[in-house]
Design an enzyme around this catalytic site. Structure first.
Site, PDB file in Angstrom:
ATOM      1  N   ASP A 130      65.494 -68.177  42.239  1.00  0.00           N
ATOM      2  CA  ASP A 130      65.429 -67.380  41.006  1.00  0.00           C
ATOM      3  C   ASP A 130      64.392 -68.023  40.101  1.00  0.00           C
ATOM      4  O   ASP A 130      64.365 -69.243  39.969  1.00  0.00           O
ATOM      5  CB  ASP A 130      66.790 -67.365  40.293  1.00  0.00           C
ATOM      6  CG  ASP A 130      67.788 -66.456  41.006  1.00  0.00           C
ATOM      7  OD1 ASP A 130      68.999 -66.584  40.720  1.00  0.00           O
ATOM      8  OD2 ASP A 130      67.364 -65.640  41.832  1.00  0.00           O
TER       9      ASP A 130
ATOM     10  N   GLU B 176      63.168 -62.123  45.722  1.00  0.00           N
ATOM     11  CA  GLU B 176      64.227 -61.107  45.611  1.00  0.00           C
ATOM     12  C   GLU B 176      63.662 -59.727  45.322  1.00  0.00           C
ATOM     13  O   GLU B 176      62.808 -59.601  44.448  1.00  0.00           O
ATOM     14  CB  GLU B 176      65.140 -61.457  44.425  1.00  0.00           C
ATOM     15  CG  GLU B 176      66.116 -62.573  44.671  1.00  0.00           C
ATOM     16  CD  GLU B 176      67.272 -62.120  45.534  1.00  0.00           C
ATOM     17  OE1 GLU B 176      67.609 -60.929  45.488  1.00  0.00           O
ATOM     18  OE2 GLU B 176      67.813 -62.948  46.273  1.00  0.00           O
TER      19      GLU B 176
END
Lengths: 601, 381
Positions: A178, A203
């Site tokens: 992330d 992602e």
């Protein structure tokens, strides 16, 4: 063809847990080992049967890398290492190593103690797991073994979050975990150099989101706090000790100063103890610029924020209290919550995700009546606010990252390929690179084109130059001959003679001979001459000689004629050629098998 | 460095002020700026790029938090979701959704032709061009304006000049109505008043009111003043406008003079005002004036600067006086990301069809804001 395989573990469309397997240059790496927070049974753990049906994972994995401390990235780590079994190295940054065990223990306590789960890891397992951790520093190359090296890059997002670069030989992969690309007040933006990995893994949810600015989220927070205070209410902010608390404190402190507000703000003692620890971790982790901000504002000397004492909870009038733990599952924050829940002027602000089984989770799902110990029910009348401050990248950010790293291929996990055609097209168009979108449990195979560096011997180079002719250039490569020797891990291109010498071998010559029968009613010499004439007319541009020793030579191919013993008109041609002239030799033998044309003189 | 600190302070001030002046506020940054914002459903909008070559057209879903009325506090979702996307070969200067369908129609601001697009459904995220509609007469600049109304057979009203306006059926590409007029006024905007009656607002101030049921020439009204200025128009249409005679038309000029008229008598004026527009470097195409769909008598004005202004026209009188806006959204100007010294200007704005004080606005620096402003006068009073 060399290839890299990437498999996101998990099934179907479920997102919410990260665990990705990468096979590169013969090495197997696990990226993150997250817990799926939405399930209560074994589905919350990644399905390791993909790696091996039974037994330990140690033999199948070269290393495990954890990007940051969020449970959907590390929650299943002790399960994997201690219950399934893995004894190899687990890499993560220093802050992640410090914070992970605390979060895992909290999580374990809630799941086992509050929910009575049995198939779960123990405290000892968490400790044993952390013993296998090898901490990483930013931008420092770490040799996992002779061939595999890894390097961590700053990802922003949360303290200690890293993007990781994995290299085996000349193939490489970057996994983002992330991250965020817009600078945050305290964590800064992710950064990576133009490392040109074969694959950049990220992602897919980011790519289809356009994020509201951090400022607007903060504004909402300040607005809610201010509105409660103005109507005389009390605001409880349950926080994780080593997380966003400090940032929110600074935000409130500045706001209080600005608006000249008088209501007290308290910071529970549990937080102050941990704050020192957090501060130290933070200072060594962040860069110069961010460090300066923190040095200026000493986190422990706020003008408007004081240490909390539990008796203050009963004081009349408005106040704001930061207390641990973050999910209201025990301790001080829960105690305060119980006292304040019955008054609708009050407010609780949840700044992050709450695990199932906690009070935090229940109230965020709209529950207004809670069952407490001893069958007592608590009426939840206060205002409940859920705010997300996590910094994540979005569509624009992902394009920026691709521009920074210049990967040869893009790979997005946790998305539905059918619903990502536009995005795939966008990446392919803008960067002319392929975009892969494997489903959970599916393997994406990316063919790489690694360049193999070869040293060329000086002698060979000089010899080629001496041959003259134009210098080779990218548009007009020149063919050259040499022998490739692989010694240890290096490759050398040398002349054949040198290669033979180095290897202690003798050169062998290969010569082919072939007999062709011909019907020809002439003398041997005449037949030979007819052959000579025939070949001269067919093979223009070749050196053909009729030698006085009774042979015809085409380049280096020798042709002799003799008569058959039984019949003088049956001629036997003997052809002989060396390996280098094999093509021409076999052409000649086929040609001569057809016989001589009648019109020859 | 000094400038950066100052602009940081201004931004900080504005955000602090916004605690009182807005209920909801969301600030987004698109990769590329848009000149169009068009509702495609109650929760989705379309935006598109306007660079001279390839551009993206995107359908965005608004943040869930905006719509979570009862449980707003429990919803943390503040982001736009890109639900569909596609690529165009040229700039998109106008974009219109065809109600009742998943189609949008675009124009590049240069030719009079329109491109027809399918926004796509649940099974794909691609917006694809499915056809085109030829303009009645070709032009090489200015481009066509478009209007569309809910109808059993999808159709669009389009034209670049007043004499070329026509209503074309999408599926067949056939015109079902052609405005017969000798005039060649450049069209500023087209508005349906009812299923059969529409208004052509021209940038020279002329207004044509036409009825598709007759073949009569449209009713023409000249501009409210003789000055040579540019005019922008909007017509209030909606549930209160079932009877065309209760519709009002607002005309805004580049000199700031703004006139409200009754559609029954477009030549007359119900009220007037002098707005402070500070025309500096505004692009004629980007000025927009719009009636609020569910806030009586309110209009929004944008395009002259980096702000969007809301005016309450109920207090305007017959003679033009200088008026102050009821509210001014300065978000784009204060948070401008432009670093080339060119001041940012608002390229488009739309009202939310139901939430009376919610608007979306876009600016030349790629920013898109969603804001729900507080009527201070009502709050204080």
């Amino acid at each position: 063809m060399p290839e890299i395989k990437v498999t996101p573990l998990g099934a179907g469309q479920d997102v919410g847990r990260s665990c990705i397997l990468v096979s590169i240059g013969g090495k197997n790496i696990m990226l993150d080992c997250g817990m799926h927070m939405g399930y209560n049974d074994d589905r919350r753990f990644p399905d390791f049967s993909y790696i091996t049906q039974n037994g330990r994972l140690t033999d199948f994995l070269d290393c495990v890398i954890i990007s940051h401390f969020h449970l959907d990235h590390c929650g299943a780590l002790p399960f994997m290492s201690e219950m399934v079994g893995y004894d190899g190295p687990i890499y993560m940054t220093h802050p992640t190593k410090a914070i992970c065990p605390i979060l895992l223990e909290d999580f374990r306590k809630i799941t086992v103690d509050k929910k009575g789960e049995t198939n779960f890891f123990t405290s000892q397992m968490i400790k044993d797991c952390m013993k296998k951790v090898v901490p990483l520093n930013l931008h420092q190359t770490v040799q996992v073994d002779d061939e595999l090296e890894i390097k961590a890059y700053y990802a922003g997002h949360v303290l200690g979050a890293a993007m990781v670069h994995i290299k085996v030989g000349s193939e490489s992969v970057v996994y983002t975990g992330d991250y965020n690309m817009t600078p945050d007040r305290h964590l800064g933006a992710a950064w990576i150099d133009k490392c040109r990995p074969d694959i950049l893994i990220s992602e897919s949810t980011y790519a289809t989101t356009i994020r509201d600015s951090k400022r607007c989220r903060e504004r909402d927070f300040l607005k809610k706090v201010h509105e409660s205070i103005e109507r005389g209410g009390k605001v409880l902010i349950p926080v994780f000790a080593l997380g966003r608390a400090q940032e929110l404190c600074i935000l409130l402190e500045t706001f209080w100063e600005r608006m000249n507000l008088k209501a007290p703000i308290y910071f529970s003692t549990g937080l102050t103890e941990k704050a020192n620890h957090y501060y130290k971790l933070f200072i060594t982790w962040t860069n110069q610029k961010i460090r300066k901000t923190f040095v200026q504002r000493n986190m422990f000397e706020f003008k408007h924020i004081k240490a909390f004492d539990r008796s203050y909870a009963d004081n009349p009038g408005p106040m704001v209290v930061f207390a641990t733990p973050g999910m209201l599952h025990a301790g001080q924050s829960l105690q305060i919550f119980k006292k304040w829940a019955g008054n609708e002027k009050n407010m609780v602000i949840m700044p992050g995700y709450c695990v199932q089984g906690t009070i935090g989770h229940k109230i965020l799902n709209g529950q207004r009546k809670l069952e407490m110990e001893g069958r007592a029910t608590l009426d939840v009348k206060l205002q409940v606010e859920y705010m997300s401050f996590s910094a994540h990248a979005d569509a624009k950010g992902i394009m920026q990252l691709i521009r920074m790293a210049e990967p040869r291929n893009m790979l997005l996990v946790h998305g539905e390929a059918v619903k990502m055609e536009f995005l795939k097209g966008k990446i392919e168009q803008e960067f002319s690179i392929d975009c892969y979108m494997p489903a959970n449990g599916e393997t994406a195979t990316v063919t790489t084109n690694p360049s193999v560096p070869v040293d060329i011997s000086l002698n060979l180079l000089k010899r080629e130059m001496a041959l003259g002719g134009p210098l080779p250039d990218p548009k007009k490569p020149r063919t050259m001959h040499g022998t490739l020797i692989m010694k240890e891990n290096s490759l050398k291109l040398v002349s054949s003679e040198q290669a033979l010498k180095e290897l202690g071998l003798n050169e062998h010559q290969l010569r082919f001979t072939c007999r062709v029968q011909l019907q020809d009613p002439h003398s041997d010499n005449d037949t030979l001459h007819r052959i000579y004439t025939h070949l001269k007319s067919v093979l223009k541009g070749y050196t053909i000689q009729h030698l006085p020793d009774g042979t015809v030579m085409v380049e280096s191919i020798v042709i002799k004629v003799s008569s058959s013993a039984e019949d003088a008109n049956t001629k036997v041609l003997l052809l002989s050629w060396s390996y280098q002239d094999e093509d021409l030799g076999s052409f000649l033998s086929t040609l001569l098998k057809k016989g001589l044309p009648s019109g020859l003189c | 460095m000094q400038d950066m600190q100052q602009s940081e302070d201004v931004l900080e001030d504005w955000f602090i002020e916004s605690l009182k002046t807005y209920k909801d506020l969301h600030v987004y940054q698109l990769e590329h700026p848009t000149r169009v914002i068009e509702w495609t459903s109650g929760k989705t909008v379309c935006v598109a790029g306007y660079s001279s070559s390839k551009n993206e057209i995107l359908e965005l879903r608004l943040p869930l938090k905006l719509f979570a009325d009862e449980n707003k506090g429990l919803c943390a979702e503040r982001d736009f979701k890109v639900v569909h996307g596609g690529f165009t070969d040229g700039p998109v200067r106008r974009l219109r959704h065809v109600p009742g369908t998943r189609c949008v129609v675009t124009n590049d601001g240069l030719s009079s032709d329109l491109q027809v697009w399918d926004l796509g459904g649940d099974d794909s995220d691609v917006i694809r061009q499915t056809g085109s509609v030829k303009g009645r007469r070709s032009v090489s600049e200015g481009g066509s304006r478009v209007a569309a109304r809910l109808s059993s057979r999808p159709r669009v009203l389009h034209g670049a000049q007043s004499g070329d306006v026509q209503l074309t059926e999408l599926t067949s590409g056939q015109p079902v109505y052609k405005l017969e007029s000798d005039s060649a006024d450049p069209v500023g905007s087209l508005h349906f008043v009812t299923d059969a009656v529409f208004v052509v607002g021209c940038s020279n101030g002329n207004v044509h009111v036409a009825d598709t049921r007759t073949s009569d020439a449209p009713q023409l009204s000249p501009p409210p003043s003789g000055e040579s200025v540019t005019w922008w128009t909007d017509v209030s249409a909606g549930p209160s406008c079932l009877d065309p005679s209760s519709c009002r038309i607002v005309r805004l000029s580049s000199s700031g003079l703004t006139v409200i008229s009754d559609l029954r008598k477009p030549g007359g004026a119900v009220s007037r005002a002098q707005l402070d527009v500070q025309t500096r470097c505004c692009n004629v195409d980007d000025v927009r004036v719009s009636w609020a769909p569910s806030l009586d008598d309110c209009i929004a004005v944008s395009g002259f600067s980096g702000a969007v202004q809301i005016y309450d026209t109920s207090v305007w009188r017959a003679e033009p006086e200088e008026v102050r806006p009821l509210f001014e959204h300065r978000g784009h100007a204060v948070s401008s990301q432009s670093d080339d010294g060119v001041p940012v200007f608002v390229t488009s704005h739309v009202w939310h069809p139901e939430r009376s004080r919610t608007l979306l606005s876009a600016a030349s620096d790629g920013s898109v804001h969603v804001w729900d402003w507080v009527d201070q006068s009502a709050a204080d009073g």
